[in-house]
Write a protein that holds these residues in place. Structure first.
Motif, PDB file in Angstrom:
ATOM      1  N   MET A  61      -3.303  -4.057  -5.451  1.00 43.55           N
ATOM      2  CA  MET A  61      -2.508  -5.017  -4.852  1.00 43.55           C
ATOM      3  C   MET A  61      -3.532  -6.233  -4.815  1.00 43.55           C
ATOM      4  N   TYR A 109       5.760  -1.166  -2.950  1.00 43.62           N
ATOM      5  CA  TYR A 109       4.643  -2.343  -2.700  1.00 43.62           C
ATOM      6  C   TYR A 109       4.930  -3.768  -2.540  1.00 43.62           C
ATOM      7  N   GLY A 123      -1.170  11.357   4.728  1.00 41.64           N
ATOM      8  CA  GLY A 123      -0.841  10.060   4.622  1.00 41.64           C
ATOM      9  C   GLY A 123      -1.324   9.566   3.274  1.00 41.64           C
ATOM     10  N   SER A 124      -1.708  10.428   2.385  1.00 43.55           N
ATOM     11  CA  SER A 124      -2.209   9.731   1.019  1.00 43.55           C
ATOM     12  C   SER A 124      -3.328   8.785   0.995  1.00 43.55           C
ATOM     13  N   THR A 125      -4.031   8.557   2.189  1.00 43.47           N
ATOM     14  CA  THR A 125      -5.127   7.642   2.202  1.00 43.47           C
ATOM     15  C   THR A 125      -6.290   8.009   1.224  1.00 43.47           C
ATOM     16  N   ASN A 134      -6.331   5.666  -1.645  1.00 41.72           N
ATOM     17  CA  ASN A 134      -7.060   4.110  -1.469  1.00 41.72           C
ATOM     18  C   ASN A 134      -8.382   4.339  -1.944  1.00 41.72           C
ATOM     19  N   PHE A 181       1.180  -8.373   5.401  1.00 41.73           N
ATOM     20  CA  PHE A 181       0.067  -6.980   5.379  1.00 41.73           C
ATOM     21  C   PHE A 181      -1.324  -7.584   4.493  1.00 41.73           C
ATOM     22  N   THR A 223       4.986  -6.067   3.408  1.00 36.86           N
ATOM     23  CA  THR A 223       3.638  -5.554   2.641  1.00 36.86           C
ATOM     24  C   THR A 223       2.875  -7.001   2.207  1.00 36.86           C
ATOM     25  N   ILE A 265       5.458  -1.096   7.971  1.00 39.38           N
ATOM     26  CA  ILE A 265       5.366  -0.782   6.085  1.00 39.38           C
ATOM     27  C   ILE A 265       5.994   0.995   6.301  1.00 39.38           C
ATOM     28  N   TYR A 315       9.654   2.060   1.395  1.00 39.68           N
ATOM     29  CA  TYR A 315       8.267   2.734   1.373  1.00 39.68           C
ATOM     30  C   TYR A 315       8.569   4.262   1.924  1.00 39.68           C
ATOM     31  N   GLU A 362      -6.503  -3.895  -2.667  1.00 41.40           N
ATOM     32  CA  GLU A 362      -6.297  -2.358  -2.571  1.00 41.40           C
ATOM     33  C   GLU A 362      -6.050  -1.695  -4.004  1.00 41.40           C
ATOM     34  N   SER A 404      -4.007   2.056  -4.851  1.00 39.66           N
ATOM     35  CA  SER A 404      -3.304   3.072  -4.272  1.00 39.66           C
ATOM     36  C   SER A 404      -2.876   4.085  -5.383  1.00 39.66           C
ATOM     37  N   PHE A 444       0.995  -2.438   9.291  1.00 43.02           N
ATOM     38  CA  PHE A 444       1.093  -0.959   8.472  1.00 43.02           C
ATOM     39  C   PHE A 444       2.195  -0.250   9.183  1.00 43.02           C
TER      40      PHE A 444
HETATM   41  C1  AVI Z   1      -2.795   3.734   3.959  1.00 45.61           C
HETATM   42  N1  AVI Z   1      -2.701   3.942   2.708  1.00 45.61           N
HETATM   43  C2  AVI Z   1      -2.023   5.331   1.990  1.00 45.61           C
HETATM   44  C3  AVI Z   1      -1.172   2.961   2.106  1.00 45.61           C
HETATM   45  C4  AVI Z   1      -0.860   3.114   0.506  1.00 45.61           C
HETATM   46  O1  AVI Z   1       0.301   3.583   0.348  1.00 45.61           O
HETATM   47  O2  AVI Z   1      -1.915   3.211  -0.178  1.00 45.61           O
HETATM   48  C5  AVI Z   1      -1.604   1.446   2.358  1.00 45.61           C
HETATM   49  C6  AVI Z   1      -0.558   0.656   2.128  1.00 45.61           C
HETATM   50  N2  AVI Z   1      -0.841  -0.595   1.280  1.00 45.61           N
HETATM   51  C7  AVI Z   1       0.314  -1.193   1.054  1.00 45.61           C
HETATM   52  N3  AVI Z   1       1.238  -0.521   1.642  1.00 45.61           N
HETATM   53  C8  AVI Z   1       0.718   0.536   2.185  1.00 45.61           C
END
Ligand code: AVI
Length: 323
Positions: A253, A207, A162-164, A167, A217, A214, A51, A57, A281, A283, A48
């Motif tokens: 994802m 992504y 971080g825009s978490t 998620n 990851f 990615t 990334i 990114y 995931e 986002s 991460f």
């Molecule tokens: C932690 N989060 C904000 C990242 C996102 O962009 O949603 C996780 C991530 N997944 C793939 N790239 C980054």
């Protein structure tokens, strides 16, 4: 006598995660899923970090630059002598630009699930900022937990960069922001970063990066299953995919099975058809009005928003009413 600069360390971490139970239940459901919280073992956390450095990114570098430029404005919106609570603080780097800009911040509470990493990072911050009372709480911030009460500070202000938040699914995001509103209490604030909706090609590249970081990851989830749950699976039989779903305004994802195959985990078998997907995931991406509406639904008033010149990312300041 301890020579720790940390005022307190509160361990509220839940019992060990049920990784096997979560994997079995995710792969037994239709469509198949695996929870994104399992991305972040040591290897996943390093991937991460990589990334965040990728040319495609943009979120991390855009938010960092925005924070640097706008920190004085953010600090004046927040006010003097506050208590800052940071959810999922990681290595406690991002908050420094805010602490440096704030007028005499009184205390800082670092909240994270990764116990030893948290202790070291909070100790370092405490010795770098001797004028601030630094506390650490080891907790899963996606669940309810108590924050220490009666700490120095005129008001409580949460920090969630971080825009978490993206998620979480919108209903979970609203519930989580509602818990933050209760933590900060009447007259409290929230400074939060959230990624914006934008050209699909930009999201797709972010992504599905060309270096394959990615992908590594995402596939690391299957490596964890193989190594930690004694799974019998061929990781090369799966590939990473990320798509933008415009209906829900989110990147999704997946791990895609490249052939018909059967895998076994903890003595249970799971069959996959060629092209079958495991969702790993979401986002979510938010327009400014949408995100402010989410904040309002959770009990906040939208005060200020800052965006980068290309409108890729925004940082919002919300406040709860005076009660
Ligand atoms: C932690 N989060 C904000 C990242 C996102 O962009 O949603 C996780 C991530 N997944 C793939 N790239 C980054």
């Amino acid at each position: 006598m301890s020579d720790s600069a940390l005022a307190s360390f509160n361990d509220l971490s839940p019992a060990e995660d049920d990784f096997l139970g979560d994997v079995v239940s995710g792969l037994s459901s239709s469509p198949k899923t695996l929870p994104c919280k399992y991305f972040y073992n040591e290897r996943g956390s390093k991937l991460f970090d990589q990334i965040c450095e990728l040319p495609e990114y943009y979120p991390t570098r855009t938010e960092t630059a925005l924070m640097r430029v706008k920190a004085p404005e953010m600090a004046s919106a927040i006010g003097a002598e506050v208590l800052i609570l940071e959810y999922g603080c990681g290595s406690i780097e991002k908050v420094r630009v805010l602490l440096d800009a704030l007028d005499r911040p009184a205390s800082y509470v670092a909240i994270d699930i990764s116990r030893e990493h948290l202790r070291v990072a909070a100790e370092t911050l405490a010795s770098d900022y001797p004028a601030i009372q630094v506390h650490a709480v080891c907790a899963d911030f996606s669940q309810y937990f108590e924050v220490p009460s009666a700490l120095p500070g005129k008001r409580n202000v949460a920090f969630f960069p971080g825009s978490t938040i993206g998620n979480f699914e919108p209903a979970e995001a609203r519930a989580f922001l509602g818990r933050i509103a209760r933590h900060v209490g009447p007259g409290g604030g929230l400074l939060i970063g959230a990624d914006r909706k934008k050209d699909e090609a930009v999201l797709h590249a972010a992504y599905n990066d060309s270096a394959g970081v990615t992908a590594a990851f995402n596939l690391n989830l299957l490596s964890r299953v193989e190594e930690e749950l004694d799974g019998n699976l061929n990781i090369k039989g799966f590939e990473h995919d990320a798509i933008y779903n415009g209906v829900y305004g989110r990147v999704e994802m997946y791990l895609v099975s490249l052939c018909n195959q059967e895998i076994t985990i903890g003595g249970r078998s799971f069959s996959f058809g060629a092209g079958e997907r495991i969702h790993t995931e979401y986002s979510h991406k938010y327009d400014i009005e949408e995100f402010q509406a989410l904040g309002r639904a959770a009990g906040f008033e939208a005060k200020t928003v800052w965006s980068d010149p290309e409108d890729l990312f925004s940082v919002y300041y919300f406040e709860t009413g005076s009660g």
